[in-house]
Design a protein around this motif. Sequence first.
Motif, mmCIF file in Angstrom:
data_model
loop_
_atom_site.group_PDB
_atom_site.id
_atom_site.type_symbol
_atom_site.label_atom_id
_atom_site.label_comp_id
_atom_site.label_asym_id
_atom_site.label_seq_id
_atom_site.Cartn_x
_atom_site.Cartn_y
_atom_site.Cartn_z
ATOM 1 N N UNK A 115 36.878 24.646 17.149
ATOM 2 C CA UNK A 115 37.749 25.479 16.323
ATOM 3 C C UNK A 115 39.207 25.184 16.659
ATOM 4 N N UNK A 116 40.086 25.522 15.727
ATOM 5 C CA UNK A 116 41.510 25.289 15.957
ATOM 6 C C UNK A 116 42.073 26.219 17.017
ATOM 7 N N UNK A 117 43.368 26.104 17.218
ATOM 8 C CA UNK A 117 44.038 26.945 18.203
ATOM 9 C C UNK A 117 45.336 27.476 17.612
ATOM 10 N N UNK A 118 45.826 28.554 18.165
ATOM 11 C CA UNK A 118 47.093 29.157 17.741
ATOM 12 C C UNK A 118 47.914 29.388 19.005
ATOM 13 N N UNK A 119 49.008 28.633 19.129
ATOM 14 C CA UNK A 119 49.771 28.670 20.369
ATOM 15 C C UNK A 119 50.332 30.048 20.678
ATOM 16 N N UNK A 120 50.803 30.765 19.652
ATOM 17 C CA UNK A 120 51.386 32.086 19.906
ATOM 18 C C UNK A 120 50.316 33.082 20.340
ATOM 19 N N UNK A 121 49.155 33.025 19.680
ATOM 20 C CA UNK A 121 48.054 33.906 20.075
ATOM 21 C C UNK A 121 47.573 33.566 21.483
ATOM 22 N N UNK A 122 47.460 32.271 21.770
ATOM 23 C CA UNK A 122 47.031 31.850 23.107
ATOM 24 C C UNK A 122 48.018 32.348 24.164
ATOM 25 N N UNK A 123 49.314 32.209 23.880
ATOM 26 C CA UNK A 123 50.331 32.653 24.842
ATOM 27 C C UNK A 123 50.251 34.158 25.066
ATOM 28 N N UNK A 124 49.994 34.893 23.998
ATOM 29 C CA UNK A 124 49.885 36.352 24.096
ATOM 30 C C UNK A 124 48.689 36.747 24.970
ATOM 31 N N UNK A 125 47.556 36.076 24.750
ATOM 32 C CA UNK A 125 46.364 36.379 25.540
ATOM 33 C C UNK A 125 46.538 35.960 27.001
ATOM 34 N N UNK A 126 47.208 34.835 27.231
ATOM 35 C CA UNK A 126 47.431 34.387 28.615
ATOM 36 C C UNK A 126 48.376 35.330 29.355
ATOM 37 N N UNK A 127 49.370 35.855 28.630
ATOM 38 C CA UNK A 127 50.269 36.830 29.252
ATOM 39 C C UNK A 127 49.505 38.097 29.610
ATOM 40 N N UNK A 128 48.591 38.490 28.735
ATOM 41 C CA UNK A 128 47.777 39.672 29.003
ATOM 42 C C UNK A 128 46.832 39.418 30.177
ATOM 43 N N UNK A 129 46.329 38.187 30.274
ATOM 44 C CA UNK A 129 45.471 37.823 31.396
ATOM 45 C C UNK A 129 46.210 38.001 32.716
ATOM 46 N N UNK A 130 47.452 37.555 32.758
ATOM 47 C CA UNK A 130 48.243 37.693 33.976
ATOM 48 C C UNK A 130 48.517 39.160 34.294
ATOM 49 N N UNK A 131 48.635 39.968 33.265
ATOM 50 C CA UNK A 131 48.998 41.373 33.460
ATOM 51 C C UNK A 131 47.803 42.235 33.868
ATOM 52 N N UNK A 132 46.668 42.085 33.170
ATOM 53 C CA UNK A 132 45.544 42.991 33.407
ATOM 54 C C UNK A 132 44.378 42.331 34.138
ATOM 55 N N UNK A 133 44.357 40.987 34.176
ATOM 56 C CA UNK A 133 43.302 40.288 34.892
ATOM 57 C C UNK A 133 42.128 39.894 34.017
ATOM 58 N N UNK A 134 41.367 38.933 34.521
ATOM 59 C CA UNK A 134 40.258 38.383 33.752
ATOM 60 C C UNK A 134 39.124 39.361 33.499
ATOM 61 N N UNK A 135 38.890 40.272 34.429
ATOM 62 C CA UNK A 135 37.764 41.196 34.261
ATOM 63 C C UNK A 135 37.995 42.148 33.091
ATOM 64 N N UNK A 136 39.240 42.581 32.903
ATOM 65 C CA UNK A 136 39.542 43.470 31.785
ATOM 66 C C UNK A 136 39.347 42.748 30.453
ATOM 67 N N UNK A 137 39.812 41.506 30.375
ATOM 68 C CA UNK A 137 39.628 40.742 29.144
ATOM 69 C C UNK A 137 38.153 40.401 28.926
#
Length: 307
Positions: A115-137
Amino acid sequence: MPQPIVALVGATASGKTGLSLDLAERLGGEVVNTDAMQVYRGMDVGTAKLPASERRGIPHHLLDLLEVTEPSTVAEFQGLARGVIAGIRERDRVPVLVGGSALYTRAIVDRFEFPGTDESLRAELEAELEEVGGHALHERLRGLDPEAAAAILPDNGRRVVRALEVVALTGRPYSASLPQLEYADPLTVQVGVDIDRPTLDARIEQRVEEMFAGGLVEEVEALVARGLQNGRTAHRAIGYREVLAHLAGDRSLAEAIEQTKAATRRFARRQDSWFRKDPRIVWVAHDDPDRVARAVEAVAGLSDQQR
């Protein structure tokens, strides 16, 4: 007739590396790495990368391609690996794939369109990963796509992010985009190394102890100086993230060692669960003195079927 493609699969520490060398020697082959972390230069001790001096003169491909600051994706690796495999077969040699990354192996040998990718969406999710951690996601993914969540470790934040990205972009479960059980080239055979859990756990225990005794902490310190923590991918590897936490003062060395062992055991169980679902794999026992001959028989049987 083109030479077959041979993929060695199984849990980490099961004995795939030694068997890959034996098979390459018997079949006239070259080894193709399918481990996601062995593509990084300098990540040697913690990935159990086979030193050049122990490769028996057999060509090895797709090792030491990237700096630790560079990202690695399955889609890019698929293209690289298929190109290398084509080159090996053009030389009338047998490509022998080996590595611990199940998804990477499947992406190479099976029909798999990304599937394709969306850089802005990916960046948003990665920022959230750093903030809340992998278990929350991972819990969010579990609610959206239980099958994908069951196949991805909660601490594999990068894959959790990718799964959530695909769900958001396609409106379909991430699991629907995973490779199907259909070889891209019918001249493909998978050989699995079968090993009982107590023996595997003991091997993992020994391997991790040897890694730390062999300089894993010093390796991570050197990679930090080269920007390890600035990359998206490499710093999340098992062993490396535990050592990084130790160097940051968040855990003792003993805790880092024990947590690396535990994470490796969990990873090995996930690997085994993934591969056991594939009925095409020919399994050979790790301690069978005739395991090389049995693997060669599987390859020969494939060739006979195609004649």
